[in-house]
Design an enzyme around this catalytic site. Structure first.
Site, PDB file in Angstrom:
ATOM      1  N   SER A   1       0.836  -1.198   0.000  1.00  0.00           N
ATOM      2  CA  SER A   1       0.000   0.000   0.000  1.00  0.00           C
ATOM      3  C   SER A   1       0.867   1.243   0.000  1.00  0.00           C
ATOM      4  CB  SER A   1      -0.922   0.025   1.219  1.00  0.00           C
ATOM      5  OG  SER A   1      -1.642   1.246   1.258  1.00  0.00           O
TER       6      SER A   1
ATOM      7  N   VAL B   1       7.397   2.347   4.134  1.00  0.00           N
ATOM      8  CA  VAL B   1       8.354   1.724   3.218  1.00  0.00           C
ATOM      9  C   VAL B   1       7.836   1.777   1.784  1.00  0.00           C
ATOM     10  CG1 VAL B   1       9.588  -0.407   2.643  1.00  0.00           C
ATOM     11  CG2 VAL B   1       9.323   0.262   5.033  1.00  0.00           C
ATOM     12  N   CYS B   2       6.549   1.530   1.594  1.00  0.00           N
ATOM     13  CA  CYS B   2       5.967   1.559   0.237  1.00  0.00           C
ATOM     14  C   CYS B   2       6.074   2.954  -0.369  1.00  0.00           C
ATOM     15  CB  CYS B   2       4.507   1.125   0.279  1.00  0.00           C
ATOM     16  SG  CYS B   2       4.250  -0.547   0.873  1.00  0.00           S
ATOM     17  N   SER B   3       5.809   3.960   0.443  1.00  0.00           N
ATOM     18  CA  SER B   3       5.905   5.336  -0.012  1.00  0.00           C
ATOM     19  C   SER B   3       7.341   5.667  -0.406  1.00  0.00           C
ATOM     20  CB  SER B   3       5.412   6.272   1.097  1.00  0.00           C
ATOM     21  OG  SER B   3       5.471   7.614   0.676  1.00  0.00           O
TER      22      SER B   3
ATOM     23  N   THR C   1       8.360   3.861  -3.659  1.00  0.00           N
ATOM     24  CA  THR C   1       7.776   4.467  -4.853  1.00  0.00           C
ATOM     25  C   THR C   1       8.447   5.797  -5.173  1.00  0.00           C
ATOM     26  OG1 THR C   1       5.714   3.327  -4.329  1.00  0.00           O
ATOM     27  CG2 THR C   1       5.585   5.133  -5.928  1.00  0.00           C
TER      28      THR C   1
END
Length: 165
Positions: A54, A59-61, A64
Site C-alpha cells: 500500500s 516503506v511503500c511510499s 515508490t
C-alpha cells in the site's frame, strides 16, 4: 515458492513464482482513470515493476518515491502495482509530487498478484517485490523481498533495468 513473512509471521503467496528467463505473464489491472490496462499496453518497452502492499505505508511510499526519482536514469517504463484503490493512488501521486512512474491497482481481481505469485492469501495485499521485464516481455530480474516490511535492493533492480533491452 518464495518464503515471505509479514512482520516476521509467515504468509502464503497465491500464484506461481516468477523466475528470470520466464515469459512475463500478461495481467489486467486498473489505471488511475479506472481503465483496464495490461502488460501488453507496454509492449516493446523495458518495464521495471515495483510491487508494494500500500502506498499509504512508510516503506511503500519511500520505495515508490525512490523509483520515481530514478526513473529518468533508466530507459524503462516504471510501474508501481498495489492493492490501493485507483482514487487513492492518484491522490498519493499528487500529494507526493510523483510523476515519473505509473501506478496501477490490482484491487479488483488480484490478477497481477496471482500471475506473479505475490498475492498474500491472509491479507489480500501484494508482497513487496520487483520485476524487470525486457522489451520482448522476458523477465530479466526478480526480487521477492523476504520480509514485506523491508526495502528491496534498489541498486540491483535499477542496474537490471539499465541492462535490459
Amino acid at each position: 515458492m518464495a518464503n515471505v513473512t509479514f512482520h516476521q509471521e509467515p504468509v502464503t503467496l497465491i500464484g506461481s513464482e516468477i523466475k528470470v528467463g520466464d515469459q512475463a505473464p500478461n495481467f489486467t489491472v486498473l489505471n488511475n482513470d479506472l481503465k483496464e490496462v495490461s502488460l501488453d499496453d507496454y509492449k516493446g518497452k523495458v518495464k521495471l515493476i515495483s510491487v508494494v502492499p500500500s502506498l499509504d505505508t512508510g516503506v511503500c511510499s519511500l520505495q515508490t518515491k525512490k523509483f520515481n526519482d530514478e526513473a529518468s536514469k533508466v530507459d524503462a517504463q516504471v510501474l508501481t502495482v498495489s492493492m490501493d484503490l485507483p482514487f487513492a493512488q492518484k491522490r498519493w501521486l499528487e500529494a507526493n509530487n510523483v510523476s515519473n512512474l505509473i501506478t496501477l491497482s490490482d484491487h479488483r481481481e488480484g490478477n497481477f498478484g496471482e500471475k506473479y505469485g505475490v498475492l498474500i492469501k491472509e491479507l489480500r495485499l501484494l508482497a513487496r517485490s520487483i520485476f524487470v521485464v525486457d522489451s520482448n516481455d522476458k523477465v530479466t530480474y526478480v526480487e521477492y523481498v523476504s520480509e514485506v516490511s523491508e526495502h528491496p535492493d534498489y541498486d540491483k533492480a535499477l542496474e537490471a533495468a539499465k541492462q535490459a533491452k
